[in-house]
Design a protein around this motif. Structure first.
Motif, PDB file in Angstrom:
ATOM      1  N   GLU A 288       0.840  -1.188   0.000  1.00  0.00           N
ATOM      2  CA  GLU A 288       0.000   0.000   0.000  1.00  0.00           C
ATOM      3  C   GLU A 288       0.880   1.244   0.000  1.00  0.00           C
ATOM      4  O   GLU A 288       2.065   1.188   0.337  1.00  0.00           O
ATOM      5  N   VAL A 289       0.301   2.352  -0.416  1.00  0.00           N
ATOM      6  CA  VAL A 289       1.006   3.629  -0.435  1.00  0.00           C
ATOM      7  C   VAL A 289       0.425   4.509   0.668  1.00  0.00           C
ATOM      8  O   VAL A 289      -0.803   4.607   0.811  1.00  0.00           O
ATOM      9  N   GLN A 290       1.285   5.129   1.431  1.00  0.00           N
ATOM     10  CA  GLN A 290       0.843   5.987   2.538  1.00  0.00           C
ATOM     11  C   GLN A 290       1.549   7.328   2.467  1.00  0.00           C
ATOM     12  O   GLN A 290       2.713   7.418   2.071  1.00  0.00           O
ATOM     13  N   LYS A 291       0.848   8.386   2.884  1.00  0.00           N
ATOM     14  CA  LYS A 291       1.432   9.726   2.907  1.00  0.00           C
ATOM     15  C   LYS A 291       1.276  10.321   4.298  1.00  0.00           C
ATOM     16  O   LYS A 291       0.179  10.370   4.847  1.00  0.00           O
ATOM     17  N   ASP A 292       2.384  10.776   4.877  1.00  0.00           N
ATOM     18  CA  ASP A 292       2.375  11.479   6.150  1.00  0.00           C
ATOM     19  C   ASP A 292       2.617  12.964   5.897  1.00  0.00           C
ATOM     20  O   ASP A 292       3.544  13.325   5.162  1.00  0.00           O
ATOM     21  N   GLU A 293       1.806  13.808   6.507  1.00  0.00           N
ATOM     22  CA  GLU A 293       1.998  15.248   6.388  1.00  0.00           C
ATOM     23  C   GLU A 293       3.268  15.664   7.136  1.00  0.00           C
ATOM     24  O   GLU A 293       3.789  14.904   7.960  1.00  0.00           O
ATOM     25  N   PRO A 294       3.795  16.866   6.847  1.00  0.00           N
ATOM     26  CA  PRO A 294       5.004  17.322   7.540  1.00  0.00           C
ATOM     27  C   PRO A 294       4.903  17.189   9.059  1.00  0.00           C
ATOM     28  O   PRO A 294       3.906  17.575   9.660  1.00  0.00           O
ATOM     29  N   PHE A 295       5.915  16.570   9.641  1.00  0.00           N
ATOM     30  CA  PHE A 295       6.058  16.388  11.084  1.00  0.00           C
ATOM     31  C   PHE A 295       4.968  15.495  11.691  1.00  0.00           C
ATOM     32  O   PHE A 295       4.724  15.548  12.895  1.00  0.00           O
ATOM     33  N   LYS A 296       4.332  14.681  10.868  1.00  0.00           N
ATOM     34  CA  LYS A 296       3.386  13.688  11.369  1.00  0.00           C
ATOM     35  C   LYS A 296       4.139  12.670  12.214  1.00  0.00           C
ATOM     36  O   LYS A 296       5.138  12.098  11.789  1.00  0.00           O
ATOM     37  N   ALA A 297       3.664  12.442  13.432  1.00  0.00           N
ATOM     38  CA  ALA A 297       4.348  11.536  14.360  1.00  0.00           C
ATOM     39  C   ALA A 297       3.536  10.254  14.530  1.00  0.00           C
ATOM     40  O   ALA A 297       2.305  10.296  14.661  1.00  0.00           O
ATOM     41  N   HIS A 298       4.231   9.126  14.524  1.00  0.00           N
ATOM     42  CA  HIS A 298       3.645   7.844  14.889  1.00  0.00           C
ATOM     43  C   HIS A 298       4.310   7.403  16.180  1.00  0.00           C
ATOM     44  O   HIS A 298       5.513   7.095  16.191  1.00  0.00           O
ATOM     45  N   PRO A 299       3.590   7.394  17.300  1.00  0.00           N
ATOM     46  CA  PRO A 299       4.195   6.982  18.574  1.00  0.00           C
ATOM     47  C   PRO A 299       4.742   5.553  18.487  1.00  0.00           C
ATOM     48  O   PRO A 299       4.361   4.778  17.606  1.00  0.00           O
ATOM     49  N   THR A 300       5.627   5.215  19.407  1.00  0.00           N
ATOM     50  CA  THR A 300       6.252   3.887  19.380  1.00  0.00           C
ATOM     51  C   THR A 300       5.185   2.790  19.457  1.00  0.00           C
ATOM     52  O   THR A 300       4.242   2.865  20.246  1.00  0.00           O
ATOM     53  N   HIS A 301       5.377   1.783  18.620  1.00  0.00           N
ATOM     54  CA  HIS A 301       4.425   0.679  18.528  1.00  0.00           C
ATOM     55  C   HIS A 301       5.129  -0.504  17.871  1.00  0.00           C
ATOM     56  O   HIS A 301       6.303  -0.412  17.494  1.00  0.00           O
ATOM     57  N   THR A 302       4.423  -1.614  17.733  1.00  0.00           N
ATOM     58  CA  THR A 302       4.971  -2.797  17.061  1.00  0.00           C
ATOM     59  C   THR A 302       3.959  -3.297  16.034  1.00  0.00           C
ATOM     60  O   THR A 302       2.789  -2.904  16.031  1.00  0.00           O
ATOM     61  N   HIS A 303       4.445  -4.186  15.132  1.00  0.00           N
ATOM     62  CA  HIS A 303       3.580  -4.858  14.163  1.00  0.00           C
ATOM     63  C   HIS A 303       3.754  -6.369  14.301  1.00  0.00           C
ATOM     64  O   HIS A 303       4.866  -6.842  14.594  1.00  0.00           O
ATOM     65  N   PRO A 304       2.693  -7.126  14.083  1.00  0.00           N
ATOM     66  CA  PRO A 304       2.805  -8.591  14.189  1.00  0.00           C
ATOM     67  C   PRO A 304       3.405  -9.246  12.949  1.00  0.00           C
ATOM     68  O   PRO A 304       3.596 -10.463  12.913  1.00  0.00           O
ATOM     69  N   THR A 305       3.713  -8.415  11.916  1.00  0.00           N
ATOM     70  CA  THR A 305       4.247  -8.957  10.665  1.00  0.00           C
ATOM     71  C   THR A 305       5.519  -8.220  10.262  1.00  0.00           C
ATOM     72  O   THR A 305       5.765  -7.086  10.691  1.00  0.00           O
ATOM     73  N   ASN A 306       6.323  -8.860   9.437  1.00  0.00           N
ATOM     74  CA  ASN A 306       7.466  -8.168   8.831  1.00  0.00           C
ATOM     75  C   ASN A 306       6.956  -7.119   7.851  1.00  0.00           C
ATOM     76  O   ASN A 306       5.979  -7.359   7.129  1.00  0.00           O
ATOM     77  N   GLU A 307       7.644  -5.957   7.821  1.00  0.00           N
ATOM     78  CA  GLU A 307       7.276  -4.910   6.877  1.00  0.00           C
ATOM     79  C   GLU A 307       8.513  -4.313   6.231  1.00  0.00           C
ATOM     80  O   GLU A 307       9.584  -4.272   6.839  1.00  0.00           O
ATOM     81  N   VAL A 308       8.331  -3.872   4.997  1.00  0.00           N
ATOM     82  CA  VAL A 308       9.369  -3.114   4.298  1.00  0.00           C
ATOM     83  C   VAL A 308       8.753  -1.784   3.868  1.00  0.00           C
ATOM     84  O   VAL A 308       7.677  -1.765   3.263  1.00  0.00           O
ATOM     85  N   LEU A 309       9.418  -0.692   4.201  1.00  0.00           N
ATOM     86  CA  LEU A 309       8.963   0.638   3.802  1.00  0.00           C
ATOM     87  C   LEU A 309       9.952   1.200   2.788  1.00  0.00           C
ATOM     88  O   LEU A 309      11.168   1.113   2.989  1.00  0.00           O
ATOM     89  N   HIS A 310       9.429   1.760   1.715  1.00  0.00           N
ATOM     90  CA  HIS A 310      10.283   2.380   0.696  1.00  0.00           C
ATOM     91  C   HIS A 310       9.859   3.836   0.553  1.00  0.00           C
ATOM     92  O   HIS A 310       8.704   4.139   0.247  1.00  0.00           O
ATOM     93  N   ILE A 311      10.804   4.769   0.791  1.00  0.00           N
ATOM     94  CA  ILE A 311      10.492   6.199   0.750  1.00  0.00           C
ATOM     95  C   ILE A 311      10.483   6.679  -0.706  1.00  0.00           C
ATOM     96  O   ILE A 311      11.504   6.649  -1.389  1.00  0.00           O
ATOM     97  N   LEU A 312       9.317   7.130  -1.157  1.00  0.00           N
ATOM     98  CA  LEU A 312       9.184   7.640  -2.528  1.00  0.00           C
ATOM     99  C   LEU A 312       9.575   9.113  -2.611  1.00  0.00           C
ATOM    100  O   LEU A 312      10.179   9.554  -3.596  1.00  0.00           O
ATOM    101  N   SER A 313       9.218   9.888  -1.598  1.00  0.00           N
ATOM    102  CA  SER A 313       9.598  11.301  -1.557  1.00  0.00           C
ATOM    103  C   SER A 313       9.543  11.791  -0.113  1.00  0.00           C
ATOM    104  O   SER A 313       8.883  11.194   0.735  1.00  0.00           O
TER     105      SER A 313
END
Length: 358
Positions: A288-313
């Protein structure tokens, strides 16, 4: 006090009003006879008219940083004609003061952005890994020693300026001058003696000669007000595309399993190409593709699956294992399941692809 011919500026008429003020303060520091500035090369270069200057309207605007890249390129093309005491000084428009930690992030953001704007590849004779003792920031095929000054340095007055300021010094100005030569020893003693008077904190332990196996150049670029080594890992990374002639030879695919957090730098690629690369090659999952606005914060958390993130911009800073790792456009982040992590989008936000393997 010695008067300086203002023709050393690229063009006096192009200097903004704020630039005249900060330049005047800079001139006072360089030419003070009662309190000699520690950088001997800089002082002599200023007196000789060998320094060059740029006045940048913003430290975050893409257009402003393009102006900086263009001015630095022009300087490097003429620098050898200016003599051994030359440097390029970039003054940034004064703004509301920040913390030293914020200025440090701003500094590395600028160096990273300059690297992305560089028209030439990373020099073959300079290691791409900042943890190598021969690493040096490079631009336009020139290794460059970089120094950052801020308006909030207090104890370390040698790193204080009226406004946020970055000095670029071509590595070749130090040719023949090192800790093994008599002139190098004299130079070091002169600088250390001046630092002892100028600063109210001892010389930073990271200050050392380039080429020594224990030296890490990047640690000398931005010094805090005390002698603690605040940053454990260099935020800068050289793009893979600027190290390889043909990046199409490098193939990537989403692995079925991985157990350690890591970042692949400068992978690059279009949305279509990245999506095809990250689709799970076995098992089930999704992209999936996701967009975070400037200075959008995601507090510390975990995921039950392996993930790969690729920064497009844009960019994002990831907090993993107590470290803050900044990732830029083209970087690929491998995040194992159950890894505690948080993130903060950069000043331009962050657009990224997420691949999840169930």
């Amino acid at each position: 006090m010695q008067q300086l011919d203002l023709e050393v500026l690229y063009s006096l008429k192009n200097v903004p009003p704020w630039g005249r003020r900060v330049f005047s303060e800079f001139s006072n520091d360089m030419l003070s006879e009662t309190r000699p500035f520690p950088c001997v090369f800089g002082v002599e270069g200023f007196k000789q008219g060998s320094l060059r200057f740029a006045f940048i309207e913003s430290s975050t605007s893409r257009d402003a940083l393009k102006d900086l890249a263009g001015a630095l390129k022009l300087y490097l093309e003429e620098a050898r004609e200016l003599g051994k005491n030359t440097s390029f000084v970039a003054f940034f428009k004064p703004e509301e003061k920040k913390t030293l930690e914020q200025y440090e992030k701003q500094f590395w953001y600028i160096l990273q952005h300059l690297h992305q704007l560089d028209e030439k590849k990373w020099p073959e004779n300079i290691p791409a890994d900042p943890d190598h003792y021969l690493w040096e920031f490079s631009f336009h095929d020139e290794p460059i020693f970089v120094v950052c000054n801020t308006p909030v340095h207090e104890k370390r007055a040698s790193r204080r300026a009226t406004t946020f300021m970055i000095t670029f010094q071509p590595r070749w100005v130090f040719d023949g001058i090192n800790g093994e030569t008599q002139i190098g020893k004299l130079f070091q003693k002169t600088v250390r003696d001046r630092l002892e008077v100028y600063d109210s904190v001892p010389a930073h332990p990271s200050l050392n000669w380039y080429g020594k196996t224990e030296t890490r150049e990047w640690r000398q670029y931005f010094l805090m007000d005390d002698n603690n080594l605040e940053t454990s890992k260099c935020p800068f990374h050289a793009s893979l595309e600027k190290q390889k002639t043909n990046t199409s030879e490098v193939a990537y695919s989403f692995p079925s399993d991985f157990k350690e957090f890591r970042v692949e730098r400068g992978v690059g690629g279009s949305l279509e190409k990245v999506t095809m690369e990250l689709l799970p090659i076995k098992g089930t999952g999704y992209v999936e593709v996701q967009k975070d606005e400037p200075f959008k914060a995601h507090p510390t958390h975990t995921h039950p699956t392996n993930e790969v993130l690729h920064i497009l911009s844009g960019s994002v800073s990831m907090e993993v294992g107590g470290e803050l790792i900044t990732c830029q456009e083209g970087d690929r982040i491998y995040l194992p399941k159950e890894t505690l992590h948080g993130s903060l989008a950069g000043i331009d936000g962050c657009l990224y692809v997420i691949a999840v393997l169930k």
